[in-house]
Scaffold this active site. Structure first.
Site, PDB file in Angstrom:
ATOM      1  N   ASP A   8      30.383  19.947  18.736  1.00 11.48           N
ATOM      2  CA  ASP A   8      29.439  18.825  18.562  1.00 11.48           C
ATOM      3  C   ASP A   8      28.961  18.477  19.969  1.00 11.48           C
ATOM      4  O   ASP A   8      29.293  17.446  20.507  1.00 11.48           O
ATOM      5  CB  ASP A   8      30.092  17.636  17.854  1.00 11.48           C
ATOM      6  CG  ASP A   8      31.326  17.108  18.559  1.00 11.48           C
ATOM      7  OD1 ASP A   8      31.985  17.872  19.297  1.00 11.48           O
ATOM      8  OD2 ASP A   8      31.655  15.916  18.386  1.00 11.48           O
ATOM      9  N   HIS A 242      39.645  17.149  27.041  1.00 10.68           N
ATOM     10  CA  HIS A 242      39.936  17.291  25.618  1.00 10.68           C
ATOM     11  C   HIS A 242      39.564  18.672  25.085  1.00 10.68           C
ATOM     12  O   HIS A 242      40.422  19.458  24.673  1.00 10.68           O
ATOM     13  CB  HIS A 242      39.178  16.227  24.823  1.00 10.68           C
ATOM     14  CG  HIS A 242      39.504  14.823  25.185  1.00 10.68           C
ATOM     15  ND1 HIS A 242      40.741  14.265  24.960  1.00 10.68           N
ATOM     16  CD2 HIS A 242      38.740  13.845  25.740  1.00 10.68           C
ATOM     17  CE1 HIS A 242      40.727  13.002  25.355  1.00 10.68           C
ATOM     18  NE2 HIS A 242      39.524  12.729  25.836  1.00 10.68           N
TER      19      HIS A 242
END
Length: 312
Positions: A8, A242
């Protein structure tokens, strides 16, 4: 290793993509786009722009799900995502458009590649699990034949980042989470449990200012990310890695240590909370997801910097 990156594409997704491009053992077959940090089509365009910046327009980009499985309208970027990634997902900076996205739907592409490659294929997800869940529903036999799925998402032993309970990716489509968890696919969860043990700082990226155009661009977008972190986390001076950590674990599982659990994703007031599936365990279910719990943060960050710089 043959990788499909399901992104994303915001700032840490862009870092994950550049890391994969720079890693000598990663063969990035394609990027598939899902909603999350930005809307799905914007994320696809961002991935294409980053690939152009890195000189890798040969890697195709496919557009996938635009909404959660139970949603009745397409996803629109949430305020927190805009703060951390910018309204366009790339720090509100303009980049030249990359190659046009592919006509084939991302879910169909995932299934086709699973059928063709089987255990040669690894899928890394850094957003909601919607594309993966749809692919499993379409052809579970093919999808269960892949080597592994490594997903950045969830928070099992630490608080979430969009609520006390939930991490942002797994908060956006709890139904998809459970479809994937229950499928039997070989899955590793790289959640906040380990990603918050990593830290990229200004000292790591300052030299990018005098580097190639790609290095300079990444200096700008990561600096924006630092500012967002600084406004939200008093104790941090930098950002967590992340999404890159998920790609790293896909390439070498030894980056993290952990444990295998039987997981389920909650809905309602605790939307996206990841917990042990105690009823399933009581019925004899086997642990189904390996969860990363520890990582040598400083060592990993050095490795990340050295690897991403090879892409610049």
């Amino acid at each position: 290793m043959k990788l499909i990156l399901d992104l994303d594409t915001g700032i840490d997704d862009a870092m994950a993509l550049a890391y994969a491009v720079g890693h000598p053992e990663a063969e990035v077959l394609a990027v598939t786009s899902v909603f999350g940090n930005v809307e799905t089509v914007t994320g696809a365009d961002n991935a294409a722009a980053i690939l152009k910046l890195l000189g890798r327009e040969d890697i195709p980009v496919y557009v996938g799900a635009k909404r959660a499985l139970d949603a009745d309208q397409d996803y629109v970027q949430e305020a927190a995502s805009g703060i951390f990634h910018g309204r366009n997902g790339l720090a509100n900076l303009d980049f030249p458009a990359g190659a046009p996205v592919q006509d084939q739907d991302a879910v169909d592409y995932l299934v086709d590649q699973a059928r063709a490659l089987g255990d040669e294929l690894t899928i890394v997800t850094t957003g909601p699990l919607t594309n993966l869940a749809l692919a499993i529903q379409k052809d579970p036999e093919a999808m269960l034949s892949v080597r592994q799925v490594v997903s950045m998402g969830g928070a099992l032993t630490v608080p979430g980042n969009v609520s006390y309970f939930a991490e942002a990716n797994f908060n956006k489509d709890s139904k998809a989470n459970n479809i994937v968890f229950d499928s039997g696919i070989n899955m590793t969860m790289i959640g906040l449990d380990v990603t918050l043990q990593t830290l990229l700082t200004e000292d790591h990226i300052n030299k990018w200012q005098a580097g190639s155009p790609a290095a300079q661009a990444f200096f700008d977008i990561v600096s924006y990310y630092f500012q967002a972190y600084d406004s939200s986390y008093d104790e941090l001076r930098g950002c967590a890695l992340h999404d890159p950590l998920a790609v790293s674990v896909a390439l070498d599982e030894r980056w993290v240590t952990g444990q295998t659990f039987c997981l389920r994703s909650l809905s309602g007031d605790q939307e996206g909370r990841i917990v042990q599936n105690l009823p399933a365990l009581a019925d004899g279910a086997e642990p189904n997801v390996r969860v990363g719990l520890a990582v040598d943060g400083p060592l990993y960050t050095r490795h990340f910097v050295e690897t991403i710089e090879k892409a610049f």
